[in-house]
Design a protein around this motif. Structure first.
Motif, PDB file in Angstrom:
ATOM      1  N   SER A  46     -12.573 -25.561   6.563  1.00  0.00           N
ATOM      2  CA  SER A  46     -11.493 -25.717   5.590  1.00  0.00           C
ATOM      3  C   SER A  46     -10.285 -26.378   6.213  1.00  0.00           C
ATOM      4  N   SER A  47     -10.537 -27.363   7.039  1.00  0.00           N
ATOM      5  CA  SER A  47      -9.441 -28.048   7.714  1.00  0.00           C
ATOM      6  C   SER A  47      -8.466 -28.652   6.702  1.00  0.00           C
ATOM      7  N   ARG A  48      -8.996 -28.994   5.522  1.00  0.00           N
ATOM      8  CA  ARG A  48      -8.128 -29.585   4.490  1.00  0.00           C
ATOM      9  C   ARG A  48      -7.077 -28.603   4.052  1.00  0.00           C
ATOM     10  N   MET A  49      -7.401 -27.330   4.066  1.00  0.00           N
ATOM     11  CA  MET A  49      -6.447 -26.312   3.649  1.00  0.00           C
ATOM     12  C   MET A  49      -5.254 -26.294   4.578  1.00  0.00           C
TER      13      MET A  49
ATOM     14  N   LYS B 113       7.104 -27.716  22.542  1.00  0.00           N
ATOM     15  CA  LYS B 113       7.748 -29.004  22.360  1.00  0.00           C
ATOM     16  C   LYS B 113       7.096 -30.056  23.259  1.00  0.00           C
ATOM     17  N   GLY B 114       6.918 -31.220  22.701  1.00  0.00           N
ATOM     18  CA  GLY B 114       6.303 -32.299  23.465  1.00  0.00           C
ATOM     19  C   GLY B 114       4.782 -32.222  23.459  1.00  0.00           C
ATOM     20  N   ARG B 115       4.236 -31.298  22.696  1.00  0.00           N
ATOM     21  CA  ARG B 115       2.780 -31.153  22.603  1.00  0.00           C
ATOM     22  C   ARG B 115       2.363 -31.269  21.137  1.00  0.00           C
ATOM     23  N   VAL B 116       1.097 -31.549  20.900  1.00  0.00           N
ATOM     24  CA  VAL B 116       0.596 -31.679  19.537  1.00  0.00           C
ATOM     25  C   VAL B 116      -0.764 -30.996  19.393  1.00  0.00           C
ATOM     26  N   THR B 117      -1.181 -30.815  18.163  1.00  0.00           N
ATOM     27  CA  THR B 117      -2.494 -30.239  17.916  1.00  0.00           C
ATOM     28  C   THR B 117      -3.069 -30.860  16.646  1.00  0.00           C
ATOM     29  N   SER B 118      -4.281 -30.501  16.315  1.00  0.00           N
ATOM     30  CA  SER B 118      -4.922 -31.103  15.154  1.00  0.00           C
ATOM     31  C   SER B 118      -5.170 -30.054  14.068  1.00  0.00           C
ATOM     32  N   TYR B 119      -5.334 -30.509  12.850  1.00  0.00           N
ATOM     33  CA  TYR B 119      -5.591 -29.625  11.710  1.00  0.00           C
ATOM     34  C   TYR B 119      -6.869 -28.832  11.947  1.00  0.00           C
TER      35      TYR B 119
ATOM     36  N   ASN C  26      -1.497 -14.368   4.520  1.00  0.00           N
ATOM     37  CA  ASN C  26      -2.351 -15.403   3.971  1.00  0.00           C
ATOM     38  C   ASN C  26      -2.769 -16.404   5.026  1.00  0.00           C
ATOM     39  N   PHE C  27      -3.696 -17.221   4.626  1.00  0.00           N
ATOM     40  CA  PHE C  27      -4.163 -18.273   5.517  1.00  0.00           C
ATOM     41  C   PHE C  27      -3.013 -19.187   5.908  1.00  0.00           C
ATOM     42  N   TYR C  28      -2.166 -19.488   4.955  1.00  0.00           N
ATOM     43  CA  TYR C  28      -1.048 -20.397   5.200  1.00  0.00           C
ATOM     44  C   TYR C  28      -0.054 -19.802   6.189  1.00  0.00           C
ATOM     45  N   GLU C  29       0.232 -18.521   6.026  1.00  0.00           N
ATOM     46  CA  GLU C  29       1.171 -17.880   6.945  1.00  0.00           C
ATOM     47  C   GLU C  29       0.679 -17.992   8.380  1.00  0.00           C
TER      48      GLU C  29
ATOM     49  N   GLY D 192      -4.003 -28.875   5.970  1.00  0.00           N
ATOM     50  CA  GLY D 192      -3.177 -29.985   5.515  1.00  0.00           C
ATOM     51  C   GLY D 192      -2.361 -29.588   4.304  1.00  0.00           C
ATOM     52  N   HIS D 193      -2.982 -28.891   3.382  1.00  0.00           N
ATOM     53  CA  HIS D 193      -2.262 -28.446   2.186  1.00  0.00           C
ATOM     54  C   HIS D 193      -1.161 -27.479   2.581  1.00  0.00           C
ATOM     55  N   ALA D 194      -1.417 -26.658   3.561  1.00  0.00           N
ATOM     56  CA  ALA D 194      -0.402 -25.713   4.041  1.00  0.00           C
ATOM     57  C   ALA D 194       0.805 -26.479   4.566  1.00  0.00           C
ATOM     58  N   MET D 195       0.567 -27.606   5.159  1.00  0.00           N
ATOM     59  CA  MET D 195       1.651 -28.425   5.694  1.00  0.00           C
ATOM     60  C   MET D 195       2.526 -28.952   4.564  1.00  0.00           C
ATOM     61  N   VAL D 196       1.934 -29.212   3.422  1.00  0.00           N
ATOM     62  CA  VAL D 196       2.710 -29.655   2.264  1.00  0.00           C
ATOM     63  C   VAL D 196       3.710 -28.563   1.904  1.00  0.00           C
ATOM     64  N   TYR D 197       3.259 -27.328   1.953  1.00  0.00           N
ATOM     65  CA  TYR D 197       4.127 -26.190   1.668  1.00  0.00           C
ATOM     66  C   TYR D 197       5.170 -26.023   2.773  1.00  0.00           C
ATOM     67  N   ALA D 198       4.867 -26.520   3.934  1.00  0.00           N
ATOM     68  CA  ALA D 198       5.760 -26.367   5.082  1.00  0.00           C
ATOM     69  C   ALA D 198       7.147 -26.910   4.765  1.00  0.00           C
ATOM     70  N   GLY D 199       7.176 -27.967   3.964  1.00  0.00           N
ATOM     71  CA  GLY D 199       8.466 -28.557   3.607  1.00  0.00           C
ATOM     72  C   GLY D 199       9.323 -27.589   2.804  1.00  0.00           C
ATOM     73  N   SER D 200       8.670 -26.700   2.059  1.00  0.00           N
ATOM     74  CA  SER D 200       9.385 -25.729   1.239  1.00  0.00           C
ATOM     75  C   SER D 200       9.498 -24.380   1.930  1.00  0.00           C
ATOM     76  N   ALA D 201       8.691 -24.173   2.958  1.00  0.00           N
ATOM     77  CA  ALA D 201       8.666 -22.889   3.647  1.00  0.00           C
ATOM     78  C   ALA D 201       9.858 -22.725   4.578  1.00  0.00           C
ATOM     79  N   THR D 202      10.142 -21.475   4.922  1.00  0.00           N
ATOM     80  CA  THR D 202      11.219 -21.182   5.859  1.00  0.00           C
ATOM     81  C   THR D 202      10.755 -20.129   6.851  1.00  0.00           C
ATOM     82  N   PRO D 203      11.128 -20.210   8.114  1.00  0.00           N
ATOM     83  CA  PRO D 203      11.906 -21.323   8.640  1.00  0.00           C
ATOM     84  C   PRO D 203      11.102 -22.615   8.665  1.00  0.00           C
ATOM     85  N   LYS D 204      11.774 -23.697   8.903  1.00  0.00           N
ATOM     86  CA  LYS D 204      11.126 -24.987   8.888  1.00  0.00           C
ATOM     87  C   LYS D 204       9.950 -25.043   9.870  1.00  0.00           C
ATOM     88  N   ILE D 205       8.914 -25.748   9.466  1.00  0.00           N
ATOM     89  CA  ILE D 205       7.719 -25.879  10.299  1.00  0.00           C
ATOM     90  C   ILE D 205       7.713 -27.251  10.985  1.00  0.00           C
ATOM     91  N   PRO D 206       7.507 -27.267  12.295  1.00  0.00           N
ATOM     92  CA  PRO D 206       7.418 -28.548  13.026  1.00  0.00           C
ATOM     93  C   PRO D 206       6.120 -29.267  12.708  1.00  0.00           C
TER      94      PRO D 206
END
Length: 108
Positions: A36-39, A18-24, A4-7, A41-55
């Motif tokens: 669909s940059s908003r999607m 580590k020590g680097r960042v990126t944008s949605y 899926n898109f989220y995966e 962001g929504h995927a990140m909401v799922y990140a809290g429930s996803a495994t392994p943990k998403i940085p």
DNA sequence: ACGTTGACGGTTG
DNA sequence: CCAACCGCCAACG
């Protein structure tokens, strides 16, 4: 789980060094869904429930602003993680964002 | 099924 | 630099 898109979003986020960042938007564009940059962001909401943990703390908006910090517990945790990785955050915004920016399109 | 919301991004004023 | 608006589309009530 289908490819899926989220995966794919999670996959890219895990690849952020580590020590680097990126944008949605950069992630969305890398996945071929720049509009669909908003999607992302929504995927990140799922990140809290996803495994392994998403940085997710390494993902910010195009301005380097920690817009989603309130999704953490506590909301300051996001900034804490970033500073712990050597990233300076001032007023909920990443300092030297342009230098710390990690472009998935360029790496992938 | 429908309307609202939103971890965004870009443009316009 | 800041504010307002629009597009885009999944998730939620």
């Amino acid at each position: 789980m289908d490819a899926n898109f989220y995966e794919q979003v999670y996959e890219v986020v895990r690849l952020i060094p580590k020590g680097r960042v990126t944008s949605y938007g950069a992630i969305a564009k890398a996945l071929g869904a720049a509009k669909s940059s908003r999607m992302v962001g929504h995927a990140m909401v799922y990140a809290g429930s996803a495994t392994p943990k998403i940085p997710a703390h390494r993902v910010v908006n195009s301005s380097g602003l920690l817009t989603g910090r309130f999704h953490f517990s506590p909301p300051t945790l996001m900034q804490e993680f970033l500073e712990e990785e050597g990233i300076t955050v001032v007023n909920d915004k990443i300092k030297n964002f342009k230098q710390l920016f990690w472009d998935p399109l360029q790496e992938l």
